[in-house]
Design an enzyme around this catalytic site. Structure first.
Site, short mmCIF file in Angstrom:
data_model
loop_
_atom_site.label_atom_id
_atom_site.label_comp_id
_atom_site.label_asym_id
_atom_site.label_seq_id
_atom_site.Cartn_x
_atom_site.Cartn_y
_atom_site.Cartn_z
N SER A 31 7.78 2.73 1.87
CA SER A 31 8.21 3.86 2.71
C SER A 31 8.73 5.00 1.84
O SER A 31 8.53 6.19 2.17
CB SER A 31 9.29 3.40 3.70
N GLU A 42 0.83 -1.21 0.00
CA GLU A 42 0.00 0.00 0.00
C GLU A 42 0.87 1.26 0.00
O GLU A 42 0.56 2.25 0.66
CB GLU A 42 -1.01 -0.03 1.15
#
Length: 389
Positions: free
Chosen positions: A376, A373
């Site tokens: 980082s 999703e």
């Protein structure tokens, strides 16, 4: 009404009796239904079918959906409280829960037609079926605009062709939200989101991936060969698919941030308990300053992550812009999860390397929160974009 209150820069996080009841229910479910067998499910990569059924019965699969469509009508804060408790014990179950709540149900309720909600959302919210969100491809991971799956407009239907990768619930879902390119010339503005049902001719589910962590959740590639998708299964106007995906992922990041928070908190709780029971050099290892410092830093970073997650949830509930807050929560919480689980293994010493003590599994589960999703690195790009708007 009794409440617990946290304040952060003028923002109150009021945990009402209802919030606390949701938190307690999730904790009880995790301890009584998920903890038994969690090591076996991880080792055997066994999908938690019975546990998912129970999550549906308890309302954990459609928490934020309106009761009009069979959901719980709860706020985002309730959702993250439940996600944290379930993730402490079994991140495989929590990612199934996250995808169904954040990506599938929320997207359908926010942007679907009334007919789509009646036909699909009610079944998803009740847990009768679960859904999958299909964006990633072999060449479209972080670069979600590079969709090679196509949906050719044939008049009354689209002809869907292509491959999707890394799809959570890929084999167990019944309803799939699939992003596909309809007009290549329009690039990302030519992408549509189509609702595809399992079992349609030409829809093939690939092998289950053998993963490092969240092993009990099923992750598959999906192949579409001349799959006919009715026009009424398109979500939103023609070309709305990319905006749909990005908007949905903004909320999904809150769910994954809550998952990362739960993994970190679960590892900390195990490490604290172990440090008070394990003795070395004539006393509990908690009495040694080296261990105290580890635990002090763990609990501090976890609390900071919790405040970021709660802030993002509250902004979403208040109808305010939460894009930056969600990205910050996911970035920080996932880093804390990775770091805290490694520290928990270190506190356990050799026992931390053994499956029986759970922390090695939490360490493996933590890594994916920095990747899915939005990696980082993508979160940093989102934050940088937001602070310069």
């Amino acid at each position: 009404m009794a409440s617990a209150t946290l304040e952060l820069q003028g923002m109150n996080f009021n945990l009402t009796e209802e919030h606390l009841a949701v938190q307690e229910a999730a904790r009880d479910f995790a301890q009584n239904a998920l903890l038994p067998g969690v090591i076996e499910r991880d080792s055997e990569a066994k999908f938690p079918k019975e546990q998912v059924r129970q999550m549906g019965e308890l309302g954990f699969l459609g928490m934020m959906v309106s009761p009009d469509y069979g959901g719980g009508g709860m706020d985002t804060l309730s959702y993250v409280l439940a996600m944290e408790e379930i993730s402490k014990i079994d991140a495989s179950c929590s990612v199934i829960m996250s995808v169904n709540n954040s990506l599938v149900c929320w997207g359908l309720e926010a942007y679907g037609s009334e007919e789509q909600k009646q036909k699909y959302l009610t079944r998803l919210a009740s847990g009768e079926v679960i859904g999958a969100f299909c964006l990633s491809e072999p060449e479209a991971g972080s670069d979600a605009t590079s969709q090679h799956t196509t949906a050719e407009d044939m008049g009354d239907y689209y002809l869907l062709n292509g491959t999707k990768n890394w799809i959570t619930n890929g084999g167990s879902a019944e309803i799939y939200l699939v992003m596909a390119q309809t007009d290549v010339g329009k690039k990302h503005k030519g992408i549509n989101c189509l609702i595809v049902e399992k079992g349609q001719p030409g829809f093939t589910i690939g092998k289950k991936e053998d993963k490092l962590g969240i092993r009990a959740s099923d992750t598959h590639s999906l192949m579409f060969t001349d799959v006919k998708v009715p026009k009424e299964n398109r979500i939103g106007d023609d070309g709305f698919g990319f905006k749909f995906a990005m908007s949905t992922l903004n909320g999904g990041r809150i769910g994954i941030a809550a998952q990362a928070l739960g993994i970190a908190a679960g590892a900390y709780e195990l490490a604290l308990t172990y440090s008070q029971e394990r003795r070395a050099f004539g006393k509990a290892i908690f009495e040694h300053q080296a261990i105290q410092f580890k635990l002090a830093e763990m609990v501090t970073k976890i609390e900071a992550a919790r405040l970021l997650v709660y802030k993002a949830a509250r902004l979403k509930d208040e109808g305010k812009d939460y894009v930056q807050a969600a990205a910050m929560a996911k970035l920080f919480a996932s880093d804390v999860a990775m770091w805290a689980t490694v520290e928990a293994v270190q506190v356990h010493g050799g026992y931390g390397y053994v499956k029986e003590y759970h922390v090695e599994r939490l360490m493996r589960d933590a890594k994916i929160t920095q990747i899915y999703e939005g990696t980082s690195e993508i979160q940093k790009l989102v934050i940088a974009r937001e602070i310069t708007r």
